[in-house]
Scaffold this active site. Structure first.
Site, mmCIF file in Angstrom:
data_model
loop_
_atom_site.group_PDB
_atom_site.id
_atom_site.type_symbol
_atom_site.label_atom_id
_atom_site.label_comp_id
_atom_site.label_asym_id
_atom_site.label_seq_id
_atom_site.Cartn_x
_atom_site.Cartn_y
_atom_site.Cartn_z
ATOM 1 N N ASP A 1 0.856 -1.191 0.000
ATOM 2 C CA ASP A 1 0.000 0.000 0.000
ATOM 3 C C ASP A 1 0.888 1.234 0.000
ATOM 4 O O ASP A 1 1.625 1.489 0.953
ATOM 5 C CB ASP A 1 -0.898 -0.016 1.239
ATOM 6 N N ASP B 1 -2.861 2.367 -6.439
ATOM 7 C CA ASP B 1 -1.682 2.425 -5.573
ATOM 8 C C ASP B 1 -1.590 1.302 -4.550
ATOM 9 O O ASP B 1 -0.862 1.421 -3.559
ATOM 10 C CB ASP B 1 -1.640 3.772 -4.854
ATOM 11 N N GLU B 2 -2.274 0.210 -4.772
ATOM 12 C CA GLU B 2 -2.144 -0.911 -3.848
ATOM 13 C C GLU B 2 -2.415 -2.229 -4.557
ATOM 14 O O GLU B 2 -3.154 -2.282 -5.555
ATOM 15 C CB GLU B 2 -3.087 -0.761 -2.649
#
Length: 401
Positions: free
Chosen positions: A16, A112-113
């Site tokens: 993350d 973004d993860e």
């Protein structure tokens, strides 16, 4: 699940990125490093909201979804940047390319993860996480937190426990003393509305939920109730799915008409129904879009595809219909139409997206009023039932894209 993972204890990483948008801006402009920085929609407007912010800003009390005026009051030196999604997607691509250098078992879940299944790798999962975190920061400039666990749910919970630049291990046997004391709203997959509903059953903590009867939870809340109960007990058998990267790049529906049509009112009603379907599927997948695309196929089978990038992310039927209809009127030759389609693309998960308008419950702004005016104009032209907030049009037989 890959065959090598069957019958073995799994090692799942949840990677993350920390304050991703703000971190990217700091990489592009190093003068922003260490500063109180916020990414905000429409910074010139009082109703602009904070999309994300640096940890320096968070220390001053600035939070995601906070109105910009309130953030500036708390932190007068706050630096504001408008979101730049093409830039963020470029960095996201580099991030996931680096993850795939370790394993192909990578499942992106947002810009973004993502999850990684490293069960089949010879290296120690902790060493993999440490090396990955170091390389993401040194090679791309992006900080991240990583959770390590035997399943996706616990890995996700672990990655949230230490930010920024944390690495946290969460074992199933630790669930009862680490997770159970937490408020149920802190559990991944449970929003505030669900937490309020669980209060009706005196369920306030994750432990309260875990100690319910599985059958009772199914009776109360269906399949989702069972899933929540399993997760509260640390149970999650879902595999890391590399194909998921391509699943939700777009959501669209099209329909082949029973007869070729050139009647504008009839075509508008069809677009309205298609927009309803796209909105419903976007809601189910908890995503928002950035591009609207239409498909027009004429009776001679000539097919025209046109798209438009919007300034704000969207998921509402009104916006989808407004933009699709405008594209249609611009490119329609007035010849009879055989097939129509609408697609929302360049999707983002809702929790990582933003609106330059009021994000949740803030007062309607000028752009919203323009949308409402457009809806009113369309209703006057094609009838009150042509488009209604929260109402579904007559069903079609759609082709999912």
């Amino acid at each position: 699940m890959n065959q090598e993972s069957v019958g073995k204890r799994r090692f799942i990483l949840h990677v993350d990125m920390n304050s991703f948008y703000a971190s990217v801006e700091s990489v592009v402009d190093p003068s922003l490093k260490g500063k109180a920085l916020a990414i905000a929609g429409n910074p010139q407007e009082r109703r602009g909201i904070i999309v994300t912010c640096s940890y320096e800003a968070r220390k001053r009390g600035v939070k995601t979804t906070m109105p910009l005026w309130q953030a500036k009051r708390l932190c007068p030196e706050l630096i504001i940047r408008r979101p730049d999604f093409p830039k963020y997607r470029t960095f996201s691509k580099r991030m996931f390319q680096l993850l795939r250098e370790y394993t192909e078992m990578v499942e992106p879940v947002s810009i973004d993860e993502g999850y990684m299944d490293v069960t089949h790798l010879a290296s120690n999962p902790i060493e993999i996480a440490q090396d990955l975190q170091r390389r993401l920061y040194e090679e791309i400039g992006l900080p991240c937190s990583i959770g390590i666990a035997p399943n996706k749910f616990l890995a996700k919970m672990a990655s949230d426990m230490k930010k920024p630049m944390g690495i946290t291990i969460l074992r199933k046997r630790e669930v009862h003393h680490i997770l159970w004391p937490k408020h149920v709203a802190e559990m991944h997959g449970i929003g505030q509305a669900t937490a309020e509903k669980l209060k009706q059953y005196d369920i306030y903590t994750i432990g309260d939920l875990a100690q319910q009867d599985r059958y009772t939870m199914k009776q109360r809340m269906g399949v989702n109730g069972v899933k929540m109960w399993e997760r509260a007990n640390g149970i999650d058998d879902s595999p890391v799915n590399p194909q998921r990267a391509d699943e939700f790049q777009s959501i669209g529906n099209s329909t082949t008409l029973a007869e070729d049509l050139d009647d504008e009112a009839s075509l508008f009603h069809i677009f309205s129904s298609l927009a309803t379907s796209v909105e419903k599927r976007m809601f189910e997948k908890s995503v928002v879009g950035q591009h609207v695309q239409i498909v027009i196929r004429y009776r001679d089978r000539k097919t025209v595809t046109r798209s438009k990038a919007l300034d704000n992310t969207f998921h509402e039927k009104q916006i989808i219909l407004q933009e699709a209809w405008a594209l249609f009127l611009k490119h329609w030759t007035r010849e009879p139409v055989r097939l129509l389609g609408i697609t929302a693309s360049a999707l983002l998960s809702k929790e990582h997206a933003f609106r330059q308008m009021d994000l949740f419950t803030y007062e309607k702004d000028e752009k919203t009023e323009k949308v409402n005016q457009l809806v009113q104009n369309l209703q006057e032209k094609f009838g009150q039932s042509s488009i209604r907030k929260g109402a579904e049009a007559a069903p079609l037989e759609p082709h999912d894209e």
